[in-house]
Design a protein around this motif. Structure first.
Motif, short mmCIF file in Angstrom:
data_model
loop_
_atom_site.label_atom_id
_atom_site.label_comp_id
_atom_site.label_asym_id
_atom_site.label_seq_id
_atom_site.Cartn_x
_atom_site.Cartn_y
_atom_site.Cartn_z
N ALA A 1 0.93 -1.35 -0.01
CA ALA A 1 -0.16 -0.10 -0.12
C ALA A 1 1.21 1.43 0.10
CB ALA A 1 -0.85 -0.08 0.75
N LEU A 2 1.90 1.10 0.94
CA LEU A 2 3.05 2.19 0.39
C LEU A 2 3.70 2.64 -0.32
CD1 LEU A 2 4.69 1.79 4.29
CD2 LEU A 2 3.36 3.28 3.44
N LYS A 3 3.58 1.94 -1.46
CA LYS A 3 4.42 2.13 -3.00
C LYS A 3 3.16 2.88 -3.66
CE LYS A 3 6.38 -2.41 -3.07
NZ LYS A 3 6.15 -4.01 -3.96
N HIS A 4 1.90 2.96 -3.58
CA HIS A 4 0.92 3.78 -3.80
C HIS A 4 0.28 4.87 -2.83
CE1 HIS A 4 0.84 -0.15 -6.31
NE2 HIS A 4 0.41 -0.20 -5.07
N ASN A 5 1.23 5.05 -1.78
CA ASN A 5 0.81 6.43 -1.11
C ASN A 5 2.44 7.65 -1.59
OD1 ASN A 5 0.94 8.45 1.46
ND2 ASN A 5 -0.76 7.09 1.56
N ARG A 6 1.39 8.78 -2.12
CA ARG A 6 1.92 10.15 -2.36
C ARG A 6 2.49 11.22 -1.01
NH1 ARG A 6 4.72 6.45 -3.25
NH2 ARG A 6 5.60 6.28 -5.34
N ASN A 7 1.31 10.66 -0.34
CA ASN A 7 0.95 12.04 0.89
C ASN A 7 1.41 12.50 2.25
OD1 ASN A 7 -0.72 13.56 -1.61
ND2 ASN A 7 -2.73 11.47 -1.17
N SER B 1 11.15 5.51 -2.29
CA SER B 1 11.51 6.15 -3.48
C SER B 1 9.77 7.44 -3.53
CB SER B 1 10.93 5.52 -5.12
OG SER B 1 9.60 4.74 -4.95
N HIS B 2 9.19 7.17 -2.03
CA HIS B 2 8.96 8.21 -1.88
C HIS B 2 9.10 9.60 -1.32
CE1 HIS B 2 5.14 10.12 0.45
NE2 HIS B 2 5.11 8.28 1.02
N PRO B 3 8.34 10.89 -2.21
CA PRO B 3 8.91 11.96 -2.73
C PRO B 3 8.64 13.11 -1.61
CG PRO B 3 6.12 11.12 -4.08
CD PRO B 3 7.28 10.13 -3.21
N ALA B 4 8.04 12.45 -0.70
CA ALA B 4 7.07 13.83 0.64
C ALA B 4 7.34 12.79 1.41
CB ALA B 4 6.02 14.04 -0.13
N LEU B 5 7.92 12.38 2.19
CA LEU B 5 8.60 11.97 3.90
C LEU B 5 9.19 12.55 4.04
CD1 LEU B 5 7.49 9.18 5.04
CD2 LEU B 5 9.30 8.14 4.40
N LEU C 1 16.69 6.11 -0.65
CA LEU C 1 15.97 7.08 -0.05
C LEU C 1 16.35 8.26 0.08
CD1 LEU C 1 12.89 7.97 0.67
CD2 LEU C 1 13.37 7.28 3.23
N LEU C 2 17.36 8.20 0.83
CA LEU C 2 18.26 9.44 1.12
C LEU C 2 19.00 10.49 -0.33
CD1 LEU C 2 20.61 8.87 4.78
CD2 LEU C 2 18.83 10.68 3.76
N SER C 3 18.89 9.18 -1.26
CA SER C 3 20.04 9.55 -2.55
C SER C 3 18.76 10.13 -3.74
CB SER C 3 20.64 8.60 -3.44
OG SER C 3 20.74 7.83 -2.31
N SER C 4 18.08 9.94 -3.05
CA SER C 4 16.30 10.32 -4.01
C SER C 4 15.72 11.39 -3.22
CB SER C 4 15.71 9.54 -4.78
OG SER C 4 14.86 8.57 -3.21
N SER C 5 15.47 11.80 -2.57
CA SER C 5 14.86 12.58 -1.79
C SER C 5 14.86 13.60 -1.05
CB SER C 5 14.09 11.83 -0.08
OG SER C 5 13.79 13.08 0.19
N ALA C 6 15.06 15.13 -1.15
CA ALA C 6 15.37 16.06 -1.42
C ALA C 6 14.36 16.61 0.40
CB ALA C 6 15.85 17.21 -1.93
N VAL C 7 13.99 15.68 1.33
CA VAL C 7 13.41 16.84 2.03
C VAL C 7 13.25 15.77 3.34
CG1 VAL C 7 11.37 17.78 0.29
CG2 VAL C 7 10.91 15.77 1.30
N LEU C 8 13.32 14.53 3.70
CA LEU C 8 14.09 14.31 4.67
C LEU C 8 14.60 14.47 5.61
CD1 LEU C 8 12.47 11.41 5.58
CD2 LEU C 8 14.87 9.86 5.23
N THR C 9 14.43 14.73 6.02
CA THR C 9 14.89 15.69 7.61
C THR C 9 15.20 14.90 9.14
OG1 THR C 9 12.56 16.57 9.02
CG2 THR C 9 13.44 18.26 7.12
N GLY C 10 14.20 13.83 9.30
CA GLY C 10 14.43 12.53 10.21
C GLY C 10 14.60 11.77 10.06
#
Length: 247
Positions: free
Chosen positions: A90-96, A117-121, A142-151
């Motif tokens: 289910a998480l594969k299809h969640n983008r919110n 590859s979650h873009p909003a986390l 995830l770290l390589s593809s995400s520019a918003v992960l803070t924690g």
């Protein structure tokens, strides 16, 4: 007499505010809300709540839909492996969803693989979930593809040296991560050295937790030397003589 017309308007304002408060209360849902609809839930906290199969199915359906859910906290819920796999799918299809806490539940590696590859986390807490080096490699992606992960909290997650090295390499130029918790993992001297190397260029990370008996004096020295270059980060775990190493 001039004040009288204000009464109906004030009453309407009060009723509107009450309705807004009620909607706000519904937006945060707990175990007691599981019997009803969860479509208005923006936050779901189910820490230490044992969940039945129908309740898990409802969570999985919500996560996999275009819902308003932004924050999900699942901790020690008695979820079996089949349900964990369903949640991962289910998480594969969640983008919110922007904050996920999945603690002390099974198949952590599958869950983190689903969100690689979650873009909003922006916040991920997997403490006490045995993701191992496989899960750490997924999180490095995830770290390589995400520019918003803070924690990113990975205490007691069965991560070894190779997993720590993978995370360290993806940390080098990450633009947002401020907290990385690797406490109580067997990161070893190789992991400590890789983290120290990342800290020589990273100026965003503010707190690194790395309490681990697998790190020897050479690993701590590498971190201590990195602190001479990096004045931003605090390393929690060992009092090694450097100004930023803390116990």
């Amino acid at each position: 007499q001039q004040m009288a017309p204000l009464v109906p308007r004030l009453l309407c304002v009060a009723l509107f505010a009450a309705a807004g408060n009620a909607a706000g209360q519904r937006s945060k849902c707990k175990k007691r809300d599981m019997a009803g609809s969860l479509k208005d839930c923006k936050t779901i906290v189910l820490d230490f709540d044992k969940l039945s199969k129908p309740e898990v199915d409802k969570i999985v359906a919500l996560v996999g839909s275009e819902s308003n859910l932004r924050f999900l906290s699942l901790r020690d819920n008695g979820i079996d492996e089949a349900d964990a796999l369903a949640l991962a799918e289910a998480l594969k299809h969640n983008r919110n969803l922007y904050s996920l806490r999945y603690r002390e539940n099974p198949l952590g590696a599958a869950v983190v693989g689903a969100i690689a590859s979650h873009p909003a986390l922006t916040d991920l807490d997997m403490r006490g979930t045995k993701i191992g080096d496989e899960g750490a490699a997924s999180l490095a992606q995830l770290l390589s593809s995400s520019a918003v992960l803070t924690g990113l909290q990975l205490r007691s997650a069965s991560i070894g040296e190779s997993g720590a090295v993978a995370l360290a390499r993806s940390l080098t130029h990450h633009p947002a991560l401020a907290l990385l918790d690797l406490g109580n993992n067997a990161v070893g001297d190789a992991g400590a050295a890789a983290l120290a190397e990342a800290l020589q260029t990273n100026r965003v990370l503010e707190k690194l937790e790395i309490q681990s008996p697998s790190v020897t004096s050479s690993g701590w020295k590498a971190l201590d030397d990195a602190m001479d270059i990096n004045a931003v980060v605090s390393v929690i775990g060992y009092r090694g003589g450097g100004r930023k190493l803390e116990l």
